[in-house]
Design an enzyme around this catalytic site. Sequence first.
Site, PDB file in Angstrom:
ATOM      1  N   GLU A 122      -2.921  -3.177  -1.859  1.00 28.15           N
ATOM      2  CA  GLU A 122      -2.574  -3.747  -0.546  1.00 28.15           C
ATOM      3  C   GLU A 122      -3.595  -3.324   0.510  1.00 28.15           C
ATOM      4  O   GLU A 122      -4.068  -4.145   1.304  1.00 28.15           O
ATOM      5  CB  GLU A 122      -1.174  -3.285  -0.142  1.00 28.15           C
ATOM      6  CG  GLU A 122      -0.773  -3.636   1.273  1.00 28.15           C
ATOM      7  CD  GLU A 122      -0.077  -2.498   1.999  1.00 28.15           C
ATOM      8  OE1 GLU A 122      -0.501  -2.160   3.122  1.00 28.15           O
ATOM      9  OE2 GLU A 122       0.886  -1.937   1.430  1.00 28.15           O
ATOM     10  N   HIS A 123      -3.939  -2.044   0.537  1.00 28.11           N
ATOM     11  CA  HIS A 123      -4.918  -1.550   1.512  1.00 28.11           C
ATOM     12  C   HIS A 123      -6.269  -2.229   1.341  1.00 28.11           C
ATOM     13  O   HIS A 123      -6.903  -2.631   2.316  1.00 28.11           O
ATOM     14  CB  HIS A 123      -5.082  -0.026   1.345  1.00 28.11           C
ATOM     15  CG  HIS A 123      -4.111   0.769   2.139  1.00 28.11           C
ATOM     16  ND1 HIS A 123      -4.490   1.744   3.025  1.00 28.11           N
ATOM     17  CD2 HIS A 123      -2.750   0.737   2.188  1.00 28.11           C
ATOM     18  CE1 HIS A 123      -3.406   2.284   3.585  1.00 28.11           C
ATOM     19  NE2 HIS A 123      -2.346   1.700   3.080  1.00 28.11           N
TER      20      HIS A 123
ATOM     21  N   GLU B 207      -2.809  10.020   4.090  1.00 29.98           N
ATOM     22  CA  GLU B 207      -1.488   9.437   4.349  1.00 29.98           C
ATOM     23  C   GLU B 207      -0.428  10.122   3.493  1.00 29.98           C
ATOM     24  O   GLU B 207       0.670  10.459   3.975  1.00 29.98           O
ATOM     25  CB  GLU B 207      -1.530   7.940   4.042  1.00 29.98           C
ATOM     26  CG  GLU B 207      -0.232   7.198   4.289  1.00 29.98           C
ATOM     27  CD  GLU B 207      -0.328   5.711   3.947  1.00 29.98           C
ATOM     28  OE1 GLU B 207       0.695   5.152   3.512  1.00 29.98           O
ATOM     29  OE2 GLU B 207      -1.416   5.140   4.110  1.00 29.98           O
TER      30      GLU B 207
END
Length: 431
Positions: free
Chosen positions: A70-71, A142
Site C-alpha cells: 500500500e505504501h 511507524e
Amino acid sequence: MHKRVYKAFNETLYTQTLANGLQVNLLPKRGFHKTYAIFSTNFGSIDRTFIPQNETTAVTQPAGIAHFLEHKMFDKKGYDAFDLFGKYGADSNAFTSFTKTSYLFSATQNVRKNLEILLNFVQEPYFTDDSVAKEKGIIGQEIQMYDDDADWQLYMGILNNLYPNHPAHVDIAGTTDSIDKITTHDLYLAYKTFYHPVNMDLFVVGNIDPEEILKWVQENQASKNFKPFKEPQVDNQDIKPKEIVKHRVISLPINRTKCIVGLKGLDDIPAGREGLAYQLQANLMFYLLFGESSEQYLKLYDQGIVDDTFSYEFDVQRSFHYASFSGDTDQPEAFQTQIKEILGQAEQRLSHLTNQFELAKKEMLGRLLQRMDSLEAIANSYDGQMFDQATIFDQAEIYEKMTLDDLIRLAPKLINLEGLSTFEIRPVKGK
C-alpha cells in the site's frame, strides 16, 4: 447499469460489473458538493500464504506485505501520486486492514481527472530496490512508534492470545524483522496475485452523475490490458481454532493497569447477508450488556471496577471474528471476573430487556441515519464480496427487522466460554 432503490431513504445505488471483472458502485447524493471515491482490493495482512497466479505451489510472504505494498503504490517513476492528487485539488489516502487494502480521494473539483489518477496509480505498479529499501526505514519507524503505545500493545496482546495459530495475531504492519525481508519481487508477486479488477471494487459517492462516472471508468479500463485471472487461493485459516492462550501479563511504564477480556468466535459466521445480520445482532447484544446505559456497566462503574476508559468491540473479518472488552482499572481481577460473569449470563439477562431492546434498536438506527450523511461512512462501510455487496442502507433494513429473540438465540452460539482469554499490562514495579 443495475439499480438498487432504497425507497425508505430516497437513495439509489447504481452498480455495474465491467467486462474485466471490476465491480463499480455509484451513489449520487443530492445537496453535496464533494465526491468521495474508494478503490479496494480483497487483500489484507492475513493473506500471506497463497498460490501465485499461473503457479501450483504456495508461497508464504513476510508479515506486513499488504501494508508495505500500500505504501509503495503511491511512489511512481518520476512522480508521487499524493502530489498529483494535490495538484488537482484532491485529498488522498489509503489504508490496509486484515482483509482489504483501499485507496481513496475526496474532491470538489476535477473529479474525472482525480478518478483517472486513482485508477491509474493503483493499476500501474512501480517498485525499485532502492525505493523498497528506503521504505523499510519509514515503516520501521511507524512500527516502533506503536511498540511504545500501551493501548495498541493491549489490543495486539489479546489477538496474540486468541489467535496463536492464525495470521491475525501479527500486526497489520508486520514487524521490523519481517519487513526487512520484503523484496521487490515479493511486492510484484503479491500485486499480480491480488490486484486484478476481478478481485477489486470501486465505490464513488457524492455530487455525481452515475452514467457519466461509469462512462469515464469504462473508458479508462478499456484502455488497459489485463491477463486472465484466477481467484486467489489463500491459506489464512486457523490451524487449531479452539486453541487459545488463556491469560498473559506484561509490564510497561504506565500509571494504571490495563486489562482486556477477549472472546473468540469459535464457529464460522454465516455467509452473505446473514453474516451481516450476525454482526449487527452481536453489536446490539453487546450494547445492551455493556453500553454506558446498561445496568451491568453502571454497576461496575459505581463499584470502581471500570471508568470512562472502558470500551468494547465486536469485529468480523474474513476467516475470524471476536469481541473484546477493555479499560484501565485498579481492580483487574474483579474486572475479568465480572466481564466473564456477564457474558456467561447473557442469554438470561437479555430475556429481561424487552423495553431496553426497543430503545437500543432505535438508537442504533439513529446512529446509522447520521452516518448516511457522511460520504466516507457510506463508502467505507461497503465490504463487497464479504456480505454479498451489502450497503449501509441494507444494514438499516436488517436493524428494522431485528427482534430480541434474534439476540437471545445468538448469545449461546457466539458466547462460548471456552473462547475467553485475558491480557493485562501492569505498571513496571517502582514506577
